[in-house]
Design a protein around this motif. Structure first.
Motif, mmCIF file in Angstrom:
data_model
loop_
_atom_site.group_PDB
_atom_site.id
_atom_site.type_symbol
_atom_site.label_atom_id
_atom_site.label_comp_id
_atom_site.label_asym_id
_atom_site.label_seq_id
_atom_site.Cartn_x
_atom_site.Cartn_y
_atom_site.Cartn_z
ATOM 1 N N GLN A 10 0.831 -1.207 0.000
ATOM 2 C CA GLN A 10 0.000 0.000 0.000
ATOM 3 C C GLN A 10 0.864 1.255 0.000
ATOM 4 O O GLN A 10 0.545 2.238 -0.675
ATOM 5 N N GLY A 11 1.974 1.214 0.758
ATOM 6 C CA GLY A 11 2.881 2.356 0.747
ATOM 7 C C GLY A 11 3.476 2.597 -0.622
ATOM 8 O O GLY A 11 3.565 3.737 -1.089
ATOM 9 N N LEU A 117 13.128 9.707 -0.019
ATOM 10 C CA LEU A 117 12.321 10.369 1.007
ATOM 11 C C LEU A 117 10.839 10.011 0.886
ATOM 12 O O LEU A 117 10.226 9.610 1.882
ATOM 13 N N PRO A 118 10.225 10.134 -0.294
ATOM 14 C CA PRO A 118 8.823 9.717 -0.397
ATOM 15 C C PRO A 118 8.608 8.245 -0.051
ATOM 16 O O PRO A 118 7.604 7.894 0.581
ATOM 17 N N MET A 119 9.526 7.379 -0.472
ATOM 18 C CA MET A 119 9.389 5.960 -0.174
ATOM 19 C C MET A 119 9.496 5.713 1.327
ATOM 20 O O MET A 119 8.725 4.929 1.896
ATOM 21 N N LEU A 121 8.785 7.816 3.731
ATOM 22 C CA LEU A 121 7.569 8.325 4.358
ATOM 23 C C LEU A 121 6.406 7.358 4.167
ATOM 24 O O LEU A 121 5.614 7.122 5.083
ATOM 25 N N ALA A 122 6.304 6.793 2.961
ATOM 26 C CA ALA A 122 5.208 5.865 2.670
ATOM 27 C C ALA A 122 5.319 4.578 3.475
ATOM 28 O O ALA A 122 4.313 4.016 3.922
ATOM 29 N N LEU A 123 6.544 4.096 3.677
ATOM 30 C CA LEU A 123 6.752 2.803 4.339
ATOM 31 C C LEU A 123 6.836 2.905 5.855
ATOM 32 O O LEU A 123 6.393 2.003 6.567
ATOM 33 N N PHE A 124 7.405 4.012 6.381
ATOM 34 C CA PHE A 124 7.648 4.110 7.821
ATOM 35 C C PHE A 124 6.918 5.265 8.493
ATOM 36 O O PHE A 124 6.775 5.269 9.716
#
Length: 316
Positions: A10-11, A117-119, A121-124
Motif C-alpha cells: 500500500q505504501g 524520502l517519499p518511499m 515516508l510511505a513505508l515508515f
C-alpha cells in the motif's frame, strides 16, 4: 509477515499512483521538462530545507539526536565499501572503460531524496525522516566528491579539479543546510514560534508530491524504447538492490543502532540510481545514455522490489 507485505504494498502503491499521475500529465503535455525543473528547484531550494527543519525540531530531543549521531557511520561506511566493491567488479567484469567511474557511482549511491524520502515516508511514516536525512547527508557528501570525481576520470581529456569551491557549494546545498539548521536548533533546544513552525510544515508538505512528479515526468521524457539490458546494467541492479543493502545490514551488526534506523538505512541503500548521474555524465562527456537508462529502470524496479525488501528486513 502478510500484514507487513500488505502495508508495504500500500505504501508503494501511493508512490506508484502519484508517479503515474505525473507520467500521464507529462504525456498529455500538462507537465514538461520546464515544469520538472521548476518542481525540482522548489523542492531542493525551498520545501525540502523547510521540511527538514520542521521535522527535526518536532521529532528529536537533544538526547535522542546525540544518540543517533553514531548511526552516520553506517551509511558512510556502507557506501564507501560498496563503491570499492564496484571498482573491483568493474575491472573483473570488463565494464567499458569510459563508464567505470559512472558505474561505481550508480552502483553504490542512491536517489535518497526524490525517491528515497517519499518511499521512506510511505513505508515508515514521518518518524523515519531524521534517519532518512542522516543517510542523505552521507550520500550527498560522497556523491559530490568521490562519485563525481570518478565520472570525471572516465573522460581522460578532462582536467577539471573536482575538489574545488564549487564542489563544497554543491555538498553544502540547501537541503543539507536545512538539515544542519534543524540539528543546531535541537541541540540548542530552541523552539520555533508556532506560526513559523506551521508555515515551514505547510510548505514542507510540498516535498513528497513534487518529488514524485519530477520522477514521473523524467520517466516519460526518457522513454522505454532505447533501453537494452546488458551485463553492465545487470551489475548496476545487483549493486543497487543487493550488494549495498547487504553491506548496510552487515554493518548494523557491528554498529548497534535502533531497529527503525537500521531498517530505514537498508531501504535507503536500495533506492534507485541518482538522477544527477545523467546530468553530471552529460556535463563531463560521460556515458549519458547509460546513466539515463539506469535511472529510469532502477526507479521502475524499485517500486516492485520494495514490498519484498520490507518483508525481508522484518525477518532479519
Amino acid at each position: 509477515m502478510l500484514h507487513t507485505f500488505i502495508n508495504a504494498i500500500q505504501g508503494v502503491l501511493v508512490i506508484l499512483f502519484v508517479l503515474m499521475l505525473g507520467f500521464f500529465l507529462a504525456k498529455y503535455r500538462w507537465f514538461d521538462s520546464k515544469v520538472s525543473d521548476l518542481f525540482a528547484k522548489v523542492v531542493v531550494n525551498v520545501s525540502l530545507p523547510l521540511y527538514m527543519i520542521a521535522n527535526l525540531t518536532s521529532t528529536f530531543t537533544k538526547n535522542e539526536l546525540e544518540h543517533s549521531a553514531r548511526g552516520l557511520l553506517i551509511p558512510f561506511l556502507s557506501i564507501l565499501l560498496s563503491y570499492s566493491v564496484a571498482v573491483i567488479i568493474a575491472k573483473l567484469a570488463n565494464v567499458k572503460v569510459h563508464r567505470r567511474g559512472l558505474f561505481a557511482a550508480i552502483f553504490s549511491l542512491s536517489n535518497s531524496i526524490f525517491v528515497g524520502l517519499p518511499m521512506s515516508l510511505a513505508l515508515f511514516g514521518d518518524v523515519a525522516t531524521p534517519y532518512t536525512l542522516l543517510y542523505y547527508m552521507a550520500n550527498t557528501t560522497i556523491w559530490w566528491t568521490l562519485g563525481v570525481y570518478g565520472i570525471i576520470r572516465d573522460n581522460k581529456d578532462e582536467n577539471q579539479n573536482v575538489f574545488s569551491i564549487d564542489t563544497l557549494k554543491r555538498i553544502f546545498n540547501p537541503p543539507l543546510i536545512g538539515f544542519l539548521i534543524g540539528v543546531i536548533l535541537v541541540l540548542l533546544q530552541i523552539k520555533l514560534p508556532k506560526f513559523i513552525f506551521d508555515s515551514f510544515k505547510m510548505v514542507g508538505g510540498l516535498t513528497t508530491p513534487l518529488s514524485i512528479f519530477c520522477i514521473g515526468i523524467t520517466m516519460y521524457e526518457m522513454g522505454f524504447k532505447n533501453f537494452k539490458l546488458d551485463k553492465d546494467s545487470l551489475l548496476v541492479f545487483a549493486g543497487r538492490f543487493l550488494v549495498t543493502p547487504f553491506i548496510t545490514w552487515i554493518l548494523s551488526h557491528f554498529i548497534p543502532v535502533p531497529k527503525l534506523m537500521r531498517d530505514v538505512f537498508i531501504i535507503m541503500s536500495a533506492m534507485p540510481v541518482m538522477v544527477n548521474s545523467a546530468i553530471i555524465s552529460r556535463v563531463y562527456n560521460g556515458d549519458y545514455e547509460f546513466a539515463t537508462a539506469m535511472i529510469t529502470y532502477s526507479t521502475v524496479f524499485s517500486v516492485v522490489i520494495m514490498p519484498f525488501l520490507m518483508v525481508l528486513i522484518k525477518i532479519i
